[in-house]
Design a protein around this motif. Structure first.
Motif, PDB file in Angstrom:
ATOM      1  N   ARG A 288       0.854  -1.194   0.000  1.00 23.65           N
ATOM      2  CA  ARG A 288       0.000   0.000   0.000  1.00 23.65           C
ATOM      3  C   ARG A 288       0.880   1.231   0.000  1.00 23.65           C
ATOM      4  O   ARG A 288       1.883   1.276   0.720  1.00 23.65           O
ATOM      5  CB  ARG A 288      -0.911  -0.008   1.228  1.00 23.65           C
ATOM      6  N   ASN A 290       1.248   5.562   0.240  1.00 25.93           N
ATOM      7  CA  ASN A 290       0.602   6.850   0.576  1.00 25.93           C
ATOM      8  C   ASN A 290       1.629   7.882   1.055  1.00 25.93           C
ATOM      9  O   ASN A 290       1.559   8.352   2.191  1.00 25.93           O
ATOM     10  CB  ASN A 290      -0.468   6.648   1.654  1.00 25.93           C
ATOM     11  N   TYR A 293       5.471   3.063  -0.498  1.00 26.14           N
ATOM     12  CA  TYR A 293       4.847   1.745  -0.432  1.00 26.14           C
ATOM     13  C   TYR A 293       5.412   0.932   0.732  1.00 26.14           C
ATOM     14  O   TYR A 293       6.625   0.926   0.978  1.00 26.14           O
ATOM     15  CB  TYR A 293       5.073   0.972  -1.730  1.00 26.14           C
ATOM     16  N   ASN A 302      -7.037  -0.320   9.571  1.00 29.84           N
ATOM     17  CA  ASN A 302      -7.735   0.861  10.051  1.00 29.84           C
ATOM     18  C   ASN A 302      -9.052   0.412  10.698  1.00 29.84           C
ATOM     19  O   ASN A 302      -9.558  -0.667  10.397  1.00 29.84           O
ATOM     20  CB  ASN A 302      -8.054   1.826   8.894  1.00 29.84           C
ATOM     21  N   SER A 320     -14.284  -0.672   3.766  1.00 27.86           N
ATOM     22  CA  SER A 320     -13.302   0.396   3.539  1.00 27.86           C
ATOM     23  C   SER A 320     -13.817   1.730   4.064  1.00 27.86           C
ATOM     24  O   SER A 320     -14.944   2.135   3.772  1.00 27.86           O
ATOM     25  CB  SER A 320     -13.001   0.518   2.041  1.00 27.86           C
ATOM     26  N   ILE A 324      -8.534   5.688   4.240  1.00 24.39           N
ATOM     27  CA  ILE A 324      -7.660   5.088   3.231  1.00 24.39           C
ATOM     28  C   ILE A 324      -8.009   5.591   1.827  1.00 24.39           C
ATOM     29  O   ILE A 324      -7.545   5.037   0.825  1.00 24.39           O
ATOM     30  CB  ILE A 324      -7.736   3.549   3.278  1.00 24.39           C
ATOM     31  N   TYR A 327      -5.354   5.897  -1.385  1.00 18.91           N
ATOM     32  CA  TYR A 327      -4.197   4.998  -1.263  1.00 18.91           C
ATOM     33  C   TYR A 327      -3.995   4.231  -2.567  1.00 18.91           C
ATOM     34  O   TYR A 327      -4.950   3.920  -3.284  1.00 18.91           O
ATOM     35  CB  TYR A 327      -4.401   4.016  -0.121  1.00 18.91           C
ATOM     36  N   TYR A 329      -2.316   0.734  -4.472  1.00 18.56           N
ATOM     37  CA  TYR A 329      -2.044  -0.663  -4.158  1.00 18.56           C
ATOM     38  C   TYR A 329      -1.320  -1.314  -5.333  1.00 18.56           C
ATOM     39  O   TYR A 329      -1.631  -1.046  -6.500  1.00 18.56           O
ATOM     40  CB  TYR A 329      -3.343  -1.419  -3.866  1.00 18.56           C
TER      41      TYR A 329
END
Length: 332
Positions: A288, A290, A293, A302, A320, A324, A327, A329
């Protein structure tokens, strides 16, 4: 002779054998040295099991062929020549040792070694083919038990199933090694490593040994963790089963499908998928970003957002939440 007895333990005479040796009676070596020192090819045969309880030396450039499977409990020394086993094997007890191996002095065929019950034992199988000495070192990381044995051999040429190994057959070591459990399996905790030695002539041109990997065939092909490498050896670590081993440069991983963007409402679920047609199937780790990685290693990252499948081809996000949002992936 059938039913005859050689009781070397009476006076412990040194025994020099210049011809063939056939044991169909009872052979007791004693503590003195036995040397095969003929000038023509020699044979060890007979219907009775032959055990050398002490030191044995091969000093015959023409070599020794066996049509039975002798046991070595002392030191086997090579001064000249090879031992050719055919379908038989040379059996080494837990305390047996070797000396004198070189480019023309080794076991051509099968070697069985009984592994002592100990912490982190290691044994070198002094094997090769008709031309080259290409031994393999097996080193256990944990404790062995059960007084079991391993049997090893090596064969020139790529494995017939190399196409499914993930190794490029045009950039390989043209040799395989086979290590199997004996009649009494070796019990061990943790893992073992194998160091496979080859000769420069085994390597395809222009294969680069710095890029070599080891793949293990035990029903299906599996990747291994690579340890130390040299121009003529490659080590695989962290293995827990035995089988057939192939070395070479891996094919480039082929990506069949990349993950696509997903837009959902807060609290909903979504998935990201990435697949490959490479053989064997590569391992996957989802990350992930942000923006940097990091590996996803926790199921719950979360509040109310649950990650699953983060080491499979499909990453699932359940429930979700907005923290997030945005973000990125990727599968690596």
């Amino acid at each position: 002779n059938t039913g005859a007895t050689y009781l070397g333990s009476t006076n412990n005479p040194i025994l020099n054998i210049g011809g063939d040796f056939s044991n169909s009676g009872t052979f007791t070596q004693g503590t003195a040295l036995v040397t095969f020192n003929g000038t023509a090819a020699q044979t060890l045969s007979g219907s009775s099991a032959t055990t050398f309880s002490n030191s044995v030396t091969l000093n015959n450039a023409a070599g020794l062929s066996i049509t039975t499977s002798p046991t070595i409990n002392g030191t086997l020394t090579f001064t000249n020549g090879k031992i050719t086993t055919g379908a038989n094997k040379v059996i080494f007890g837990t305390a047996a040792t070797t000396a004198g191996m070189a480019a023309t002095r080794y076991i051509y065929g099968n070697q069985e070694i009984f592994i002592p019950n100990a912490a982190a034992p290691s044994r070198t199988f002094i094997i090769g083919d008709a031309t080259n000495y290409t031994p393999v070192l097996i080193a256990f990381a944990g404790t062995t038990s059960g007084s079991g044995s391993l049997i090893a051999s090596t064969t020139i040429g790529d494995d017939g199933d190399i196409a499914n190994s993930g190794i490029d057959p045009a950039n390989s070591v043209n040799r395989t090694w086979t290590v199997t459990q004996g009649a009494v399996p070796v019990g061990f905790t943790l893992t073992y490593s194998g160091t496979f030695t080859f000769v420069a002539g085994d390597i395809d041109i222009p294969a680069n040994w710095n890029s070599f990997v080891v793949r293990k065939l035990d029903g299906t092909w599996a990747t291994t963790t690579i340890g130390t490498k040299t121009a003529t050896s490659t080590q695989a670590t962290g293995m827990t089963t035995f089988g057939k081993y192939q070395i070479g440069v891996p094919r480039t991983i082929t990506v069949a499908a990349n993950p696509v963007n997903s837009t959902i409402c807060a609290g909903n679920n979504t998935t990201f998928s990435s697949t490959s047609t490479s053989i064997p199937a590569p391992t996957i780790q989802w990350q992930r970003g942000n923006p940097a990685y990091t590996n996803i290693t926790a199921v719950l990252d979360n509040p109310n957002t649950t990650y699953s499948g983060f080491t499979t081809s499909t990453l699932t996000l359940t429930g979700s939440e907005t923290p997030i949002n945005g973000y990125l992936y990727r599968a690596v």
